[in-house]
Design a protein around this motif. Structure first.
Motif, PDB file in Angstrom:
ATOM      1  N   PRO A 100      84.314  49.423  21.120  1.00 40.64           N
ATOM      2  CA  PRO A 100      85.345  49.880  20.174  1.00 40.64           C
ATOM      3  C   PRO A 100      85.678  48.823  19.130  1.00 40.64           C
ATOM      4  N   VAL A 102      88.260  46.570  17.228  1.00 38.76           N
ATOM      5  CA  VAL A 102      89.525  45.930  17.601  1.00 38.76           C
ATOM      6  C   VAL A 102      90.165  45.386  16.332  1.00 38.76           C
ATOM      7  N   SER A 214      89.827  42.895  11.583  1.00 42.45           N
ATOM      8  CA  SER A 214      89.111  43.863  12.415  1.00 42.45           C
ATOM      9  C   SER A 214      87.791  43.298  12.900  1.00 42.45           C
ATOM     10  N   VAL A 268      92.977  49.655  19.030  1.00 42.55           N
ATOM     11  CA  VAL A 268      91.639  49.898  19.575  1.00 42.55           C
ATOM     12  C   VAL A 268      91.212  51.290  19.136  1.00 42.55           C
ATOM     13  N   HIS A 269      90.099  51.379  18.403  1.00 47.11           N
ATOM     14  CA  HIS A 269      89.704  52.663  17.828  1.00 47.11           C
ATOM     15  C   HIS A 269      88.191  52.723  17.701  1.00 47.11           C
ATOM     16  N   ILE A 294      88.871  49.283  28.676  1.00 50.22           N
ATOM     17  CA  ILE A 294      88.525  50.481  27.926  1.00 50.22           C
ATOM     18  C   ILE A 294      87.655  51.404  28.782  1.00 50.22           C
ATOM     19  N   PRO A 428      93.046  52.421  26.952  1.00 44.09           N
ATOM     20  CA  PRO A 428      93.287  51.077  27.466  1.00 44.09           C
ATOM     21  C   PRO A 428      94.336  51.084  28.569  1.00 44.09           C
ATOM     22  N   VAL A 461      89.646  42.361  25.487  1.00 42.17           N
ATOM     23  CA  VAL A 461      89.279  43.772  25.346  1.00 42.17           C
ATOM     24  C   VAL A 461      87.892  43.934  25.959  1.00 42.17           C
TER      25      VAL A 461
END
Length: 539
Positions: A100, A102, A214, A268-269, A294, A428, A461
């Motif tokens: 993902p 971040v 990002s 988080v995407h 995740i 998450p 993450v």
């Protein structure tokens, strides 16, 4: 003569109809006696009483009506459930999924030190002190959340914007100058158990929270610079192999924030999705170590789904989404990469709505030829603030009111349809652990060369497991399912089969045509014989 001719024509027509109904009745009687359909022979048997035959006719009619009603229910269910999503596997390797994106945003939107440096270079009226002007820069928060100060600051906004105009500074340039760089916010980074320079993989990105940093995010920056970036993947799970970042929010540098706290906000995407408010987020305070595990989920659509009409399946593929938006002549496009997604489409819809209302676009959307909203546009943004946060609710409202405004529903749904194949929202696990856990070997290895641990936080993450869930979206009812469903209902209530259908064609089409043809041939032969006999007698 004419009247006589008309009478003859009417008489011939009535006789033809009478003959037709007689033939049809005879064929129906023979069909009922010969067919395999249940109960029909009892209606056609002349030796049975009239009451018994009427009862059987009523029973057969009621049974046929029940079959038709159930077929209508089955068809309606098919129309409302065209696709079916099921779990295909729970053991798909995480190396098949992109890691993902971040995005880390400082809760402090405006840096005090950077703002002071900018004010020192600005030309401003002599009756305004530098310290006062520094405090006025907090009004830039109005561009992110119009009306946040909940008071009349129109005069202050106009004065600050005039100063920026006099110094030929645009809002994007000002935000670049007063927002901390990623190199100042992010101190040390580690990816897949290897340390790296944060500036190498983290880029400054435009998000709904302003300027942030990002990782693994395919943004408009890459598209603009013709960089073909593929999201990174990782073949392992656990916090030791994921992403680890040390952040320094620097509480002494705070000037403007929406929250009464120090720290950062982590989003988080999906790597291709614009970092909007819908992303999974976590607020991380100072002197904390946060672990974000995740659990990815993927939904893919089979090719037969694409054969359905978009209005039927209520979802689009990536190439279809682009084509629909292009057909709609939407001027503001490409918030991230070449991929269409529901999140990006919603962000574009918000941007276009604000453009229509205020003739500008907020600075946190990627730049385009459209004018960027400045402080003088805050009043308009505040009036139409609901269009920045409630567009999805408005779409759902139109969907519920489809019967009253079908055309409106069609237009909105075409612009905001979800993806048929998509990477599901990440999940998450939200667990906080205190800074004292820096004594863990992996954390010590990351930061052993860095001495300044005061007011720092560490973010991990990572994937929580080596396997993940994969869903499959396929057509719920295809023609084979409908054929079997309708055939079963007709067979249950009527005893109908394919041979019964052939019997109908045979008795009411083929036999009538054949009998007519045979009868005409017989009549022609009889006439020929009579004519031949007459000739012989004449000779």
């Amino acid at each position: 003569m004419k009247r006589l001719r008309k009478k003859n024509e009417k008489r011939d027509s009535s006789e033809s109809k009478k003959i037709f109904w007689i033939v049809l009745r005879n064929q129906a009687r023979e069909f009922c006696l010969a067919t395999g359909l249940h109960g029909y022979k009892y209606v056609a048997q002349s030796q049975r009483s009239k009451i018994e035959r009427i009862i059987w006719a009523i029973v057969l009619f009621a049974s046929f009506c029940c079959a038709i009603v159930l077929m209508k229910i089955a068809w309606d269910y098919y129309a409302s459930h065209p696709t079916l999503t099921v779990i295909e596997t729970t053991h798909r390797g995480i190396w098949n999924y992109p890691f993902p994106a971040v995005t880390i945003c400082n809760i402090n939107r405006i840096s005090l030190n950077l703002t002071r440096s900018l004010v020192d270079m600005l030309n401003h009226p002599s009756n305004i002190s530098k310290e006062f002007l520094v405090q006025e820069f907090r009004l830039l928060l109005e561009l992110l959340d119009p009306g946040v100060f909940e008071q009349d600051v129109a005069e202050n906004l106009t004065r600050l914007q005039n100063i920026l105009d006099d110094n030929r500074l645009t809002i994007p340039e000002v935000m670049e100058k007063v927002t901390r760089n990623c190199s100042d916010l992010l101190k040390l980074c580690k990816w897949n158990d290897d340390s790296f320079d944060c500036n190498k993989f983290f880029i400054r990105s435009l998000t709904r929270d302003g300027l942030c940093c990002s990782f693994n995010y395919v943004s408009s920056y890459h598209t603009k610079n013709s960089i073909d970036l593929q999201p990174r993947r990782i073949p392992a799970c656990g916090y030791q192999t994921g992403l680890a970042v040390s952040v320094n929010p620097d509480p002494n540098d705070y000037l403007a924030t929406f929250l009464g706290s120090f720290g950062v906000k982590v989003l988080v995407h999906y790597p291709y999705d614009y970092p909007d408010h819908n992303a999974n987020d976590k607020l991380i305070d100072l002197n904390k170590q946060a672990f974000l595990s995740i659990a990815p989920e993927e939904t893919y659509a089979t090719l037969d789904v694409k054969d359905l009409a978009i209005s039927t399946r209520n979802c689009v593929f990536s190439d279809e989404g682009d084509r629909i938006l292009n057909n709609k002549n939407i001027e503001y496009r490409r918030l991230t990469s070449e991929k269409y997604s529901y999140v990006n489409c919603m962000a574009e819809c918000r941007a276009n709505t604000i453009k229509k209302k205020c003739d500008c676009i907020p600075y946190y959307f990627p730049p385009s030829e459209v004018r960027v909203c400045n402080l003088k546009d805050v009043k308009c943004l505040s009036i139409h603030r609901c269009n920045l946060v409630r567009y999805v609710l408005a779409w759902k409202k139109h969907r519920r009111g489809a019967s009253k405004s079908g055309k409106k529903l069609k237009r909105d749904r075409q612009e905001t349809l979800r993806m048929c194949s998509r990477f599901n929202e990440l999940s998450p696990s939200r667990s906080n652990q205190r800074f004292v856990l820096f004594s863990l070997p992996s954390c010590y290895y990351i930061f052993r060369k860095y001495k300044g641990f005061q007011n720092q936080s560490i973010i991990h993450v990572f994937f929580s497991d080596l396997v993940a869930i994969q869903y499959r979206r396929s057509v719920h009812y295809n023609w084979r399912n409908l054929f079997a469903s309708f055939g079963g209902l007709l067979g249950l209530f009527v005893g109908f089969s394919l041979m019964s259908g052939f019997e109908l064609i045979y008795f009411f089409i083929i036999r009538i045509i054949t009998d007519k043809f045979v009868k005409d041939n017989q009549e022609n032969r009889a006439k020929s014989r009579i004519f031949a006999c007459e000739i012989q007698q004449s000779h």
